[in-house]
Enzyme design. Sequence first.
Site, short mmCIF file in Angstrom:
data_model
loop_
_atom_site.label_atom_id
_atom_site.label_comp_id
_atom_site.label_asym_id
_atom_site.label_seq_id
_atom_site.Cartn_x
_atom_site.Cartn_y
_atom_site.Cartn_z
N ARG A 172 5.41 2.92 7.40
CA ARG A 172 6.54 3.83 7.19
C ARG A 172 5.99 5.25 7.02
O ARG A 172 6.01 5.80 5.93
CB ARG A 172 7.35 3.37 5.98
CG ARG A 172 8.04 2.03 6.20
CD ARG A 172 8.60 1.46 4.91
NE ARG A 172 9.55 0.39 5.17
CZ ARG A 172 9.23 -0.88 5.38
NH1 ARG A 172 7.96 -1.25 5.38
NH2 ARG A 172 10.16 -1.80 5.59
N GLU A 226 -3.06 10.34 3.13
CA GLU A 226 -4.23 10.45 4.00
C GLU A 226 -4.27 11.84 4.62
O GLU A 226 -3.28 12.30 5.21
CB GLU A 226 -4.17 9.39 5.10
CG GLU A 226 -4.21 7.97 4.56
CD GLU A 226 -3.97 6.94 5.65
OE1 GLU A 226 -4.90 6.15 5.93
OE2 GLU A 226 -2.87 6.92 6.22
N GLU A 241 0.85 -1.20 0.00
CA GLU A 241 0.00 0.00 0.00
C GLU A 241 0.88 1.25 0.00
O GLU A 241 1.94 1.27 0.64
CB GLU A 241 -0.91 0.00 1.23
CG GLU A 241 -2.03 1.00 1.18
CD GLU A 241 -3.10 0.70 2.25
OE1 GLU A 241 -3.61 -0.44 2.26
OE2 GLU A 241 -3.38 1.58 3.05
N ASP A 269 0.12 5.30 0.63
CA ASP A 269 -0.99 6.12 1.14
C ASP A 269 -0.71 7.61 1.11
O ASP A 269 0.38 8.06 1.49
CB ASP A 269 -1.29 5.78 2.61
CG ASP A 269 -1.84 4.38 2.79
OD1 ASP A 269 -2.44 3.85 1.86
OD2 ASP A 269 -1.66 3.83 3.89
#
Length: 300
Positions: free
Chosen positions: A155, A126, A122, A124
Amino acid sequence: MEQRGTLLIFVVVVVVLVAGSAVQPSGAQPSPGYYPSRTIRSMAFGEGYNNLWGAQHQTLSPDQKALTVWMDRSSGSGFKSKRSYRNGYFGASIKVPPGYTAGVNTAFYLSNNELYPGKHDEIDIELLGTVPGEPWTLQTNVYVRGTGDGRIIGREMRFHLWFDPTADFHHYAILWNPDQIVFLVDDVPVRRYHREAAFTYPDREMWAYGSIWDASDWATDGGRYKSDYRYQPFVSRYSELKIAGCEVGAAASCRPVPASPSGAMLSAQQNAAMLWAQQMSMVYYYCQDYSRNHANYPEC
């Protein structure tokens, strides 16, 4: 003598004011010198995406190019790209809601969690809601092969942005190539995650997603502040949706979107802009968090 002193003070003040007016404000965004968002066309929502969940919490603009999503007590909403990719540029202009928004997570990300449950990758972006008087937080994150089964190794790098993300649209993008991931805000690189080894880098096919959802257990001050549905609905807007890159079924000749004018690593101007963004706005970096087990992060 008193008159001369007054005149001298006046001259000094004028000189300071004139000099100050010629200096760029310290919060002014530097030019990265490269603007991939301007070279990639925007698409209609249905051209690249489908609803994933919470269709009753989505509305499309008349030209089908802008999507409004909202979260209330009953549900949030999410969407997913129609195709999967092995690299690419994925961008969206986003505007988030003002006021009390603790616990609200407005996300734009890449993932293969449906294909590899418990062992997914993934990348991201956000935007994490807040309480009045405190800034929204931009969180970037990279997961690699296995974030389920209680073994969550994120991370994270977090920023308090140099602008108000509730006041207008700003363009957030992920540039994912075989050798590096670059997170961009209005084309300014804010973070670069480069490939150190296969086991620390996501290289399996992924889809692009967007969503608004309740992340009360962690999003705002580590979960101290929760979503308060007295302030519902929480409304976020996406526009300028952009995807460019190599789909999984693309020919081997398909080339990734270049990360810089030279096509490979970031330019000196881009690196300077990234350093500015990190010095100006970064509030957390996992490599500097020594409460974590750094054996999990060989890239640090």
